[in-house]
Design a protein around this motif. Structure first.
Motif, PDB file in Angstrom:
ATOM      1  N   GLU A  58      -2.479   6.014  -0.219  1.00  0.00           N
ATOM      2  CA  GLU A  58      -3.598   5.135   0.140  1.00  0.00           C
ATOM      3  C   GLU A  58      -3.733   5.045   1.660  1.00  0.00           C
ATOM      4  OE1 GLU A  58      -3.633   1.920  -3.472  1.00  0.00           O
ATOM      5  OE2 GLU A  58      -1.939   1.858  -2.074  1.00  0.00           O
ATOM      6  N   ARG A  59      -2.593   5.030   2.348  1.00  0.00           N
ATOM      7  CA  ARG A  59      -2.607   4.942   3.808  1.00  0.00           C
ATOM      8  C   ARG A  59      -3.204   6.204   4.432  1.00  0.00           C
ATOM      9  NH1 ARG A  59       0.903   0.770   5.867  1.00  0.00           N
ATOM     10  NH2 ARG A  59      -0.381  -0.959   5.143  1.00  0.00           N
ATOM     11  N   MET A  73       0.847  -1.182   0.000  1.00  0.00           N
ATOM     12  CA  MET A  73       0.000   0.000   0.000  1.00  0.00           C
ATOM     13  C   MET A  73       0.890   1.242   0.000  1.00  0.00           C
ATOM     14  SD  MET A  73      -3.060   0.967   2.670  1.00  0.00           S
ATOM     15  CE  MET A  73      -4.320  -0.088   2.002  1.00  0.00           C
ATOM     16  N   ASN A  74       0.577   2.200  -0.844  1.00  0.00           N
ATOM     17  CA  ASN A  74       1.329   3.452  -0.931  1.00  0.00           C
ATOM     18  C   ASN A  74       0.929   4.414   0.184  1.00  0.00           C
ATOM     19  OD1 ASN A  74       2.720   2.828  -3.358  1.00  0.00           O
ATOM     20  ND2 ASN A  74       0.835   3.232  -4.491  1.00  0.00           N
ATOM     21  N   ARG A 121      -5.314   8.247   3.215  1.00  0.00           N
ATOM     22  CA  ARG A 121      -6.760   8.266   2.972  1.00  0.00           C
ATOM     23  C   ARG A 121      -7.471   7.281   3.892  1.00  0.00           C
ATOM     24  NH1 ARG A 121     -10.175   7.627  -2.655  1.00  0.00           N
ATOM     25  NH2 ARG A 121     -12.198   7.881  -1.662  1.00  0.00           N
ATOM     26  N   ALA A 122      -6.933   6.064   4.001  1.00  0.00           N
ATOM     27  CA  ALA A 122      -7.540   5.053   4.865  1.00  0.00           C
ATOM     28  C   ALA A 122      -7.552   5.504   6.322  1.00  0.00           C
ATOM     29  CB  ALA A 122      -6.797   3.731   4.721  1.00  0.00           C
ATOM     30  N   GLU A 137      -3.805  12.666  -1.352  1.00  0.00           N
ATOM     31  CA  GLU A 137      -4.509  11.382  -1.248  1.00  0.00           C
ATOM     32  C   GLU A 137      -4.615  10.658  -2.588  1.00  0.00           C
ATOM     33  OE1 GLU A 137      -8.321  11.397   0.657  1.00  0.00           O
ATOM     34  OE2 GLU A 137      -7.447  11.820   2.617  1.00  0.00           O
ATOM     35  N   TYR A 138      -4.679  11.390  -3.664  1.00  0.00           N
ATOM     36  CA  TYR A 138      -4.773  10.773  -4.986  1.00  0.00           C
ATOM     37  C   TYR A 138      -3.406  10.495  -5.597  1.00  0.00           C
ATOM     38  CZ  TYR A 138      -9.748  11.794  -4.853  1.00  0.00           C
ATOM     39  OH  TYR A 138     -11.062  11.825  -4.497  1.00  0.00           O
TER      40      TYR A 138
END
Length: 74
Positions: free
Chosen positions: A5-6, A1-2, A8-9, A36-37
Motif C-alpha cells: 500500500e505504501r 499500512m502494508n 502505491r501511495a 502493489e497488489y
C-alpha cells in the motif's frame, strides 16, 4: 499500512506510472503491479531502491513507522 500500500501511495503521490517505477526496478510493469497488489513479494533490494528514490526511511516504506524521515545518507 502494508508495504504494498505504501509503494502505491508513494508512486501516486509523486505522479509516477507503474511503467516508470518498473523501469527503475528493472522489472516488467505487470511484475510491479503484482508488488502493489501484494500478489508478489517485492525483493528487499527493490525496497531499498524505492526508499532511496522517494527519499524515505525503510521503516516508513515497510509500514513500520508513519514518519516520513529521509533515507539515511552514508
Amino acid at each position: 499500512m502494508n508495504y504494498f500500500e505504501r509503494i502505491r501511495a508513494l508512486r501516486e503521490d509523486n505522479d509516477y506510472t507503474q511503467r516508470e517505477i518498473a523501469a527503475l526496478l528493472n522489472v516488467g510493469q505487470r511484475t510491479y503491479a503484482d508488488y502493489e497488489y501484494g500478489e508478489t513479494r517485492i525483493p528487499v533490494s527493490s525496497l531499498i531502491i524505492l526508499a532511496k528514490f522517494y527519499d524515505v526511511d525503510m521503516n516508513y516504506i515497510c509500514g513500520v513507522s508513519n514518519a516520513k524521515k529521509a533515507f539515511p545518507k552514508s
